[in-house]
Design a protein around this motif. Structure first.
Motif, short mmCIF file in Angstrom:
data_model
loop_
_atom_site.label_atom_id
_atom_site.label_comp_id
_atom_site.label_asym_id
_atom_site.label_seq_id
_atom_site.Cartn_x
_atom_site.Cartn_y
_atom_site.Cartn_z
N GLN A 128 0.13 -1.33 0.05
CA GLN A 128 -0.36 0.01 0.08
C GLN A 128 0.63 0.91 -0.16
O GLN A 128 0.53 1.84 -0.55
CB GLN A 128 -0.58 -0.28 1.30
CG GLN A 128 -2.28 -1.56 1.33
CD GLN A 128 -2.92 -0.86 -0.08
OE1 GLN A 128 -3.92 -0.17 -0.27
NE2 GLN A 128 -3.01 -2.13 -0.77
N ILE A 140 -3.80 6.90 2.52
CA ILE A 140 -4.43 5.36 2.13
C ILE A 140 -3.71 4.38 3.62
O ILE A 140 -4.44 3.41 2.67
CB ILE A 140 -2.52 5.27 1.10
CG1 ILE A 140 -2.87 6.38 -0.49
CG2 ILE A 140 -3.01 3.45 0.87
CD1 ILE A 140 -4.13 5.58 -0.81
N ALA A 180 -8.26 2.15 0.49
CA ALA A 180 -7.52 1.73 -0.11
C ALA A 180 -6.97 1.48 -1.20
O ALA A 180 -8.02 1.92 -2.15
CB ALA A 180 -8.01 0.13 0.42
N ASP A 183 -3.97 -3.43 -5.33
CA ASP A 183 -2.65 -4.19 -5.55
C ASP A 183 -2.71 -4.67 -7.06
O ASP A 183 -1.86 -3.96 -7.75
CB ASP A 183 -2.17 -5.10 -4.47
CG ASP A 183 -1.84 -4.89 -3.12
OD1 ASP A 183 -1.64 -2.93 -3.09
OD2 ASP A 183 -1.74 -5.90 -1.89
#
Length: 217
Positions: free
Chosen positions: A105, A123, A209, A212
């Protein structure tokens, strides 16, 4: 007792928790990202506070400091004592939740040119906050009950009121049982709110968030 709870127990709980949470957040950031010379200092603070009883800390602030020329009124002394104590415990909770956020992150935030402060605010913290809700809620509920210790430094909160009434009526069983029921009611309401909050957060994705998979070529 209800009047004492509204005038002293609830304000003492709220003010101590807000200040303690703020202190814990600062301590956690210093332990993780602060300059090297400060890390041993904050580690010592956490070790000292977590290793000594809250009751002893209150006695030191209210009864021992006057011998050093520092006199603090009962309510502010209680706020200081609870704040320092809560700060140590919440700092460990916050530190653990920040570490629980995957390093990817941070990398994702840096990949889109965010600064360290922006990465933390946009974040990392939204994700860490959701993880921190259960342990911080438990800490808050425990604080509601721990405020009864303020009676030993003459704060006229709910439990001290029960003691004073029992001293006049000679009915300690009834009065202390009633105090226990009131504390139980407060704790039950807070536990219910905690469960509702956890259920709500469980069905949502943290706002900050970063997926990924979106970083994969």
């Amino acid at each position: 007792m209800l009047s004492a709870g509204l005038k002293f127990t609830i304000p003492l709980t709220l003010s101590s928790f807000v200040l303690g949470l703020t202190l814990g957040f600062v301590i956690a950031l210093l332990r993780l990202y602060g300059p090297g010379f400060l890390k041993p200092v904050v580690r010592f603070y956490v070790w000292l506070i977590r290793g000594t009883p809250l009751l002893v800390q209150l006695f030191l602030i209210f009864y021992a400091l006057p011998s050093a020329g520092i006199t603090i009124d009962a309510f502010p002394a209680a706020v200081i004592g609870f704040t320092v104590n809560i700060g140590a415990y919440t700092s460990e909770v916050i530190r653990a939740t920040l570490l629980a956020v995957p390093k990817s992150q941070w990398e994702a935030a840096h990949a889109i040119s965010m600064t360290w402060a922006q990465s933390l605010r946009r974040i990392i913290l939204p994700q860490a906050a959701r993880i921190a809700v259960p342990p911080l809620s438990n800490t808050f509920i425990s604080l509601v009950k721990d405020t009864s210790l303020a009676s030993v430094i003459t704060v006229p909160e709910m439990f001290l009121s029960a003691q004073q009434i029992a001293a006049v009526t000679y009915e300690p069983l009834i009065l202390y049982s009633e105090a226990a029921v009131i504390y139980l009611f407060f704790s039950s309401v807070l536990s219910h709110l905690q469960n509702k909050l956890e259920q709500k957060l469980a069905g949502t994705t943290p706002k900050g968030a970063v997926n990924d998979n979106a970083l994969q070529p």
